[in-house]
Write an enzyme that holds these catalytic residues in place. Sequence first.
Site, PDB file in Angstrom:
ATOM      1  N   HIS A  49      -7.565 -13.879   8.574  1.00 53.37           N
ATOM      2  CA  HIS A  49      -7.558 -14.363   9.956  1.00 53.37           C
ATOM      3  C   HIS A  49      -8.239 -15.728   9.941  1.00 53.37           C
ATOM      4  O   HIS A  49      -9.252 -15.889   9.241  1.00 53.37           O
ATOM      5  CB  HIS A  49      -8.362 -13.437  10.875  1.00 53.37           C
ATOM      6  N   HIS A  97      -6.361   2.643   2.689  1.00 58.14           N
ATOM      7  CA  HIS A  97      -7.752   2.178   2.809  1.00 58.14           C
ATOM      8  C   HIS A  97      -8.711   3.259   3.311  1.00 58.14           C
ATOM      9  O   HIS A  97      -9.309   3.140   4.365  1.00 58.14           O
ATOM     10  CB  HIS A  97      -7.853   0.926   3.687  1.00 58.14           C
ATOM     11  N   ALA A 146     -10.166  -7.818  13.210  1.00 52.04           N
ATOM     12  CA  ALA A 146     -10.518  -6.988  12.049  1.00 52.04           C
ATOM     13  C   ALA A 146      -9.740  -7.457  10.825  1.00 52.04           C
ATOM     14  O   ALA A 146      -8.524  -7.670  10.909  1.00 52.04           O
ATOM     15  CB  ALA A 146     -10.184  -5.533  12.350  1.00 52.04           C
ATOM     16  N   ASP A 168      -5.906  -4.315   1.068  1.00 47.15           N
ATOM     17  CA  ASP A 168      -5.939  -4.567   2.513  1.00 47.15           C
ATOM     18  C   ASP A 168      -6.470  -5.962   2.801  1.00 47.15           C
ATOM     19  O   ASP A 168      -7.130  -6.182   3.825  1.00 47.15           O
ATOM     20  CB  ASP A 168      -6.747  -3.508   3.272  1.00 47.15           C
ATOM     21  N   HIS A 199      -1.416  -2.749  -1.054  1.00 47.48           N
ATOM     22  CA  HIS A 199      -1.571  -2.884   0.409  1.00 47.48           C
ATOM     23  C   HIS A 199      -2.086  -4.289   0.705  1.00 47.48           C
ATOM     24  O   HIS A 199      -3.255  -4.580   0.460  1.00 47.48           O
ATOM     25  CB  HIS A 199      -2.569  -1.847   0.931  1.00 47.48           C
ATOM     26  N   ARG A 204       1.100 -12.187   6.510  1.00 53.06           N
ATOM     27  CA  ARG A 204       1.416 -12.937   7.739  1.00 53.06           C
ATOM     28  C   ARG A 204       2.761 -13.648   7.607  1.00 53.06           C
ATOM     29  O   ARG A 204       3.566 -13.276   6.762  1.00 53.06           O
ATOM     30  CB  ARG A 204       0.293 -13.925   8.099  1.00 53.06           C
ATOM     31  N   HIS A 208      -1.880   4.178   8.402  1.00 51.56           N
ATOM     32  CA  HIS A 208      -3.203   3.766   8.865  1.00 51.56           C
ATOM     33  C   HIS A 208      -3.793   5.009   9.523  1.00 51.56           C
ATOM     34  O   HIS A 208      -3.467   5.335  10.665  1.00 51.56           O
ATOM     35  CB  HIS A 208      -3.111   2.597   9.861  1.00 51.56           C
ATOM     36  N   LYS A 261       5.450   1.999   7.405  1.00 54.28           N
ATOM     37  CA  LYS A 261       4.017   2.062   7.723  1.00 54.28           C
ATOM     38  C   LYS A 261       3.831   2.614   9.121  1.00 54.28           C
ATOM     39  O   LYS A 261       4.409   2.099  10.081  1.00 54.28           O
ATOM     40  CB  LYS A 261       3.414   0.664   7.617  1.00 54.28           C
TER      41      LYS A 261
END
Length: 348
Positions: free
Chosen positions: A252, A175, A264, A248, A18, A22, A140, A103
Site C-alpha cells: 500500500h 495466512h 491492512a 501475503d 499468496h 495490484r 481468507h 479465493k
Amino acid sequence: MPEHFPDTFRIPLPDDFHVHLRQDEPLRVYVHDLASSFGRAIVMPNTTPPIRNAADLRRYRDEIIDAAAGYPWFTPLMTFKIAESHSAGQVRQLAAAGAYAGKLYPQGATTNSEDGVPDIRAAWPVFEAMQDSDLVLCIHGEDPTSFVLDREDAFLPVLEEMVRDFPRLRIVLEHITTSRAVELIRSLPDTVAATITVHHLLLTLDDVVGGFLNPHVFCKPIMKRPEDRAALAEAALSASPKFFFGSDSAPHPVGAKENACGCAGVYTAPVAMPLLIDFFERHGSIAGLREFCCERGRRFYRLPESDYEVSYSRKPWTVPERYGVVVPFRAGSTVVWTGSRPEPVQGG
Ligand code: DOR
Ligand code: ZN
C-alpha cells in the site's frame, strides 16, 4: 539443534503461494520485487475491479507476464474472486482459462472485500463446481462479525463444514495466525493445507500496538499472541506437508498506511527470503527451508519441481526505506542473506 548454514548454499528457486500484485503502473514495480526472488506465485484477485471471470483472468495474467519480461523464470498462477453468483459454467470457464484457485473473501474481512461473500453457505454450489473442476479453494479465514482477535478461530467451524461437504476439494486456509488453526489443519485430511507468512512467524501483536503504533505491520489477520506465533513456527519447522510459504506481501502506498484509516497489508516481497533463511538458520535446517519454500506448496498445487535454482550468500544489505512509494517490512534494517540471479538447473 539448529544447523549453522554455510556462507553460500543453493536451493531450488522458491515459490510464493499468496501474493498481491495490484494493477496498472505499480504492478510493474511489485512484479519486479517479487520475481527477483520467486519462480511461481499464486496471485490474489482482490484488485479494483476484482478478477471475476475468464476474460478478467486472462487480461490480468497478460499484464503480469508483460511486466515480468526480464524474469524468464517467473510464472504467475492466477486466481479469481469468488461470488456466490458464480455459475458452474463460469467456474468451468475460469478453469479452462487456466485458473489455479478461487479465493473466498468473507464480506468485509480485509482490503477490497466489500464485494466479498456475505453468507458463506450461499457459495456452497460454487465450491461444488470448483471441486468438480479440480480448482483449489483459497480462504481468507476470518469471521468479520467476531471480535478482531477471535475472527480466525471463529471461522474454523465453517472450514470443518466445508471439508465434510467437499471431501475432494483442495483447500488452503491462508495466512494462518493462531495455535487453534494450526491444530485444526493438522487434524484435517490431506486435502487441506495452510500458508504461513514471514511476518506472522516473526511478530506478535506487541509489534503492532504494544508500544508506538506501527501501521507498516498492521495486516489482516492481525498478529496474535506469543504462543500463537510459537505454534506457527513449530508448524513451519515441522515435517508436515500441510504448512507452506505464502507471503501475503501486500503493498500500500505510504500515505494509505500512515493514515487515520490505515490499510491492512505488509510489504514483504523484497525481504521475505532473507528473513526466512535467517529464521530457518536460527531454528531449523536448509532441508526444512527447502521444504517450506520450494517443495510443499508446489506438491499441494501439483506443480513440477522448479527448473531454476538460486544461491544465497551471507552478504548483509540494508533494506531501503522505500520501494517506490511503499515502505517495506524491516525498512532501514540490515538483513544478512543475498540471493543470486536464478539460474536454470544444470542438466534439467
Ligand atoms: O493485510 C492484508 N492485506 N490482508 C489481506 O487479507 C489482504 C491484503 C491486501 O490486499 O492488502
Ligand atoms: Zn492476502
